[in-house]
Design an enzyme around this catalytic site. Structure first.
Site, mmCIF file in Angstrom:
data_model
loop_
_atom_site.group_PDB
_atom_site.id
_atom_site.type_symbol
_atom_site.label_atom_id
_atom_site.label_comp_id
_atom_site.label_asym_id
_atom_site.label_seq_id
_atom_site.Cartn_x
_atom_site.Cartn_y
_atom_site.Cartn_z
ATOM 1 N N ARG A 76 0.887 -1.174 -0.023
ATOM 2 C CA ARG A 76 0.005 -0.164 -0.007
ATOM 3 C C ARG A 76 0.931 1.248 0.186
ATOM 4 N NH1 ARG A 76 -5.103 -2.207 3.251
ATOM 5 N NH2 ARG A 76 -3.606 -3.179 4.291
ATOM 6 N N LYS A 185 4.147 -18.389 8.315
ATOM 7 C CA LYS A 185 3.261 -18.719 9.632
ATOM 8 C C LYS A 185 2.966 -17.403 10.061
ATOM 9 C CE LYS A 185 6.812 -19.067 13.134
ATOM 10 N NZ LYS A 185 6.454 -17.942 14.136
ATOM 11 N N HIS A 215 10.915 -21.707 8.323
ATOM 12 C CA HIS A 215 12.184 -21.489 7.856
ATOM 13 C C HIS A 215 13.159 -22.559 8.529
ATOM 14 C CE1 HIS A 215 12.423 -19.357 11.567
ATOM 15 N NE2 HIS A 215 14.001 -19.538 11.693
ATOM 16 N N LYS A 219 16.914 -24.948 7.080
ATOM 17 C CA LYS A 219 18.326 -25.166 7.744
ATOM 18 C C LYS A 219 19.038 -26.433 7.299
ATOM 19 C CE LYS A 219 16.658 -22.672 11.888
ATOM 20 N NZ LYS A 219 17.627 -21.291 12.155
ATOM 21 N N GLU A 253 16.062 -19.486 23.276
ATOM 22 C CA GLU A 253 16.433 -18.386 22.654
ATOM 23 C C GLU A 253 16.850 -17.497 23.857
ATOM 24 O OE1 GLU A 253 14.405 -16.714 19.162
ATOM 25 O OE2 GLU A 253 12.812 -17.681 20.219
ATOM 26 N N ASP A 272 3.964 -19.811 18.562
ATOM 27 C CA ASP A 272 5.487 -19.255 17.778
ATOM 28 C C ASP A 272 6.275 -20.389 17.502
ATOM 29 O OD1 ASP A 272 6.784 -16.799 16.798
ATOM 30 O OD2 ASP A 272 7.931 -16.924 18.451
ATOM 31 N N HIS A 277 7.798 -24.924 14.204
ATOM 32 C CA HIS A 277 9.328 -25.305 14.330
ATOM 33 C C HIS A 277 9.596 -26.678 14.998
ATOM 34 C CE1 HIS A 277 9.735 -21.568 12.541
ATOM 35 N NE2 HIS A 277 9.877 -20.727 13.694
ATOM 36 N N LYS A 377 11.926 -18.029 25.296
ATOM 37 C CA LYS A 377 12.740 -16.658 25.294
ATOM 38 C C LYS A 377 13.433 -16.171 26.517
ATOM 39 C CE LYS A 377 10.714 -15.191 21.341
ATOM 40 N NZ LYS A 377 11.312 -15.078 20.053
HETATM 41 C C1 BG6 Z 1 10.302 -17.257 14.479
HETATM 42 C C2 BG6 Z 1 9.645 -16.827 15.723
HETATM 43 O O1 BG6 Z 1 9.426 -18.206 13.689
HETATM 44 O O2 BG6 Z 1 11.389 -17.978 14.828
HETATM 45 C C3 BG6 Z 1 10.621 -16.005 16.727
HETATM 46 O O3 BG6 Z 1 8.524 -16.230 15.286
HETATM 47 C C4 BG6 Z 1 11.927 -16.598 16.773
HETATM 48 O O4 BG6 Z 1 9.896 -15.429 17.630
HETATM 49 C C5 BG6 Z 1 12.563 -17.204 15.465
HETATM 50 O O5 BG6 Z 1 12.828 -15.905 17.361
HETATM 51 C C6 BG6 Z 1 13.508 -18.306 15.916
HETATM 52 O O6 BG6 Z 1 14.320 -18.510 14.647
HETATM 53 P P1 BG6 Z 1 15.818 -18.978 14.503
HETATM 54 O O7 BG6 Z 1 16.252 -19.410 12.930
HETATM 55 O O8 BG6 Z 1 16.658 -17.781 15.071
HETATM 56 O O9 BG6 Z 1 15.987 -19.954 15.344
#
Ligand code: BG6
Length: 533
Positions: A76, A185, A215, A219, A253, A272, A277, A377
């Site tokens: 937009r 996602k 993603h 990896k 993380e 999340d 994942h 986190k």
């Molecule tokens: C994302 C989450 O899908 O993956 C994030 O929304 C997270 O909250 C991230 O930090 C982690 O990805 P990676 O590749 O750093 O492990």
């Protein structure tokens, strides 16, 4: 076969003779897709500048994209082509895996265009259609499209529908021509909304045009899980309940919510990380060997495993799951705020930033071997790993006055697959400590990507974007995989709703620690312990 004219032909090129070096062998193998226009909706967003365009540039720089590939930013926000190019150049310079080279950039930048799109207005797609027609005419993109929806979840169904209404969902009538849709996602908030989203997408796109990106699947270390399991004969016979005591999967993380408080407050750690994942990792660790490496064969096996996961019953939820929320604390010598102090987070938030849970898989391979999962986190460090603990020896001949075991008892064998960082695999086993007495201690046998293979691994988005252009959906989540993962997570969410956390207990872990005390107690209750990372 894809309704949009099947997958694009793959050209596989062996490396030229002089490049062959035993440490690099197999590292370079080229697969070149047909030229296409990559249209990124939400192009002014963070992901485009940080990940998507740097990944496309890296592919171009590695010679993996036809030079006529075009990247069209759509959104937009008003922006000129030149302003878009400048922002993308900055992204490549700041976040790219490969260094920006002016000669490569000038070719790549010619294919960067921007089009304002108004999803509501009649004629709101005209500017985009015109840019795409120009790409086809001037650059030879042949009507091939990769629509990447990097937009908030609420807009995904709507944009997909509009693409259909505008006829942009149909590929050209030529061999290999394609139109693919990439969706990020979250795929819904629970099972019901995930199904609704799938129905919406299917109104305009067939399932084999849809690429749901996770993603993690891009990896290298995650892809290697399949190679490790199915290209080696020695692990498969012991990869089951008879030899494996349990599996632990950790996604830790050290970062907090990084300015995404609004999103995270809606999501929480289960949606999340676990739903996507971690469930993908569970599927890859637990699945049966596929007959071949075709997308549907691999995904069929993953779905079968996910289907075998026993849902957590509401009455078991509190014993089988632990929720945590971080308070202020210290990480790497720095004071960090608590979750409730993050921007966009309510002062009384009860949202989980940590979750630990235990899953059972009801099939012959895994019955009685639980999977323990945890993510959080603001844990002490960033580390994702899969740790497989083997069963203890049935009898130890070393329990005698003439021998001793460091730590008291012989440790069971562990196999640790480190997804990130320090990518590699470690096997822990008992060894005799050199000396005149029989002393036993655990030692490690290590494989490290960095020392076995030269050269940096491509970023996950590079692999996934290239696969999508090539029409290879192996590393993308199919609708039934997403639904099965939601089935498991929705049962937990439902149970949590009826048993909300006690407000007096939250936050229940300090930033910089390994989560709440309950997470340790709950696995200790089974006579086990989390591996120290
Ligand atoms: C994302 C989450 O899908 O993956 C994030 O929304 C997270 O909250 C991230 O930090 C982690 O990805 P990676 O590749 O750093 O492990």
């Amino acid at each position: 076969m894809a309704p949009d004219g099947a997958s694009a032909p793959v050209q596989t090129q062996a490396p030229p003779e002089q490049e062959v070096n035993p440490l690099r062998e197999g590292v370079r193998q080229q697969r070149t897709p047909l030229p296409c226009a990559v249209v990124i909706f939400g192009a002014s967003g963070d992901l485009t500048q940080r990940k998507l365009v740097p990944a496309l540039y890296a592919l171009a720089s590695d010679g993996l994209l036809p030079s006529s590939t075009s990247v069209v930013g759509a959104g937009r926000t008003e922006m000129s082509d030149d302003a878009f190019r400048a922002a993308m150049r900055e992204g490549v310079e700041k976040y790219g895996r490969v260094e920006l080279r002016d000669d490569v950039w000038s070719g790549f930048a010619q294919g960067l265009r921007y089009a304002v799109v108004d999803f509501q207005a009649e004629g709101g797609f005209e500017a985009l259609k015109q840019v795409l027609a120009e790409c086809d005419r001037d650059r030879g993109t042949g009507g091939n499209r990769l629509f990447y929806l990097s937009i908030p979840p609420s807009g995904i169904g709507r944009v997909a529908t509009r693409l259909g209404e505008e006829g942009l969902n149909r590929a050209a009538d030529s061999p290999g021509a394609y139109v693919h849709l990439v969706v990020e996602k979250p795929f819904g908030r629970d099972l019901a909304t995930a199904r609704t989203l799938t129905e919406e997408l299917h109104r305009s796109f067939n399932e084999d045009q849809i690429y749901r990106i996770d993603h993690y699947l891009g990896k290298e270390t995650v892809q290697n899980l399949m190679v490790f399991r199915f290209a080696n004969g020695i692990f498969e016979p012991i990869w089951n309940r008879q030899y494996i005591d349990h599996v632990q999967i950790t996604v830790a993380e050290s970062l907090g919510v990084e300015g995404r408080g609004n999103y995270y407050e809606e999501s929480g750690a289960l949606r999340d990380i676990v739903q996507n994942h971690i469930m993908q990792l569970v599927a890859l660790v637990g699945m049966e060997a596929p007959a071949d490496f075709a997308a549907e064969t691999v995904r069929d096996e993953k779905v079968k495993l996910l289907r075998a996961i026993r849902p957590i019953a509401p009455e078991d939820a509190l014993a089988r799951t632990v929720r945590g929320e971080y308070g202020p604390g210290w990480i790497d010598g720095e004071r960090v705020p608590g979750y409730r102090e993050e921007e966009g987070v309510p002062e009384q938030s009860l949202r989980e930033t940590f979750v630990a849970l235990k899953l059972d898989v009801d099939n012959w391979r895994w019955a009685t071997t639980p999977f323990y999962l945890r993510t959080g986190k603001r844990l002490p460090r960033r580390a994702t790993e899969i740790a497989v603990q083997f069963r203890r020896v049935p009898h130890s001949p070393f329990d005698s006055p003439r021998s001793s075991v460091v730590g008291g008892t012989i440790e069971p064998n562990w196999l640790i697959l480190r997804i990130q960082p320090d990518e590699g695999i470690t096997l822990r086993f008992a060894a005799k400590v050199p000396g005149q007495t029989m002393r036993i201690r655990s030692v490690s046998m290590d494989f490290l990507y960095g020392s076995s293979f030269l050269g940096a691994s491509p970023d996950a988005y590079e692999r996934l974007l290239l696969d999508c252009m090539l029409g290879d959906a192996t590393l993308f989540a199919r609708e039934d995989e997403v639904e099965e993962a939601w089935r498991v997570c929705t049962a937990i969410l439902d149970a949590w709703r009826t048993h909300p956390p006690d407000p007096a207990q939250f936050p229940n872990y300090e930033a910089g620690t390994w989560g709440p005390r309950e997470a340790h107690d709950f696995i200790a209750g089974d006579g086990r312990a989390w591996r120290r990372l």
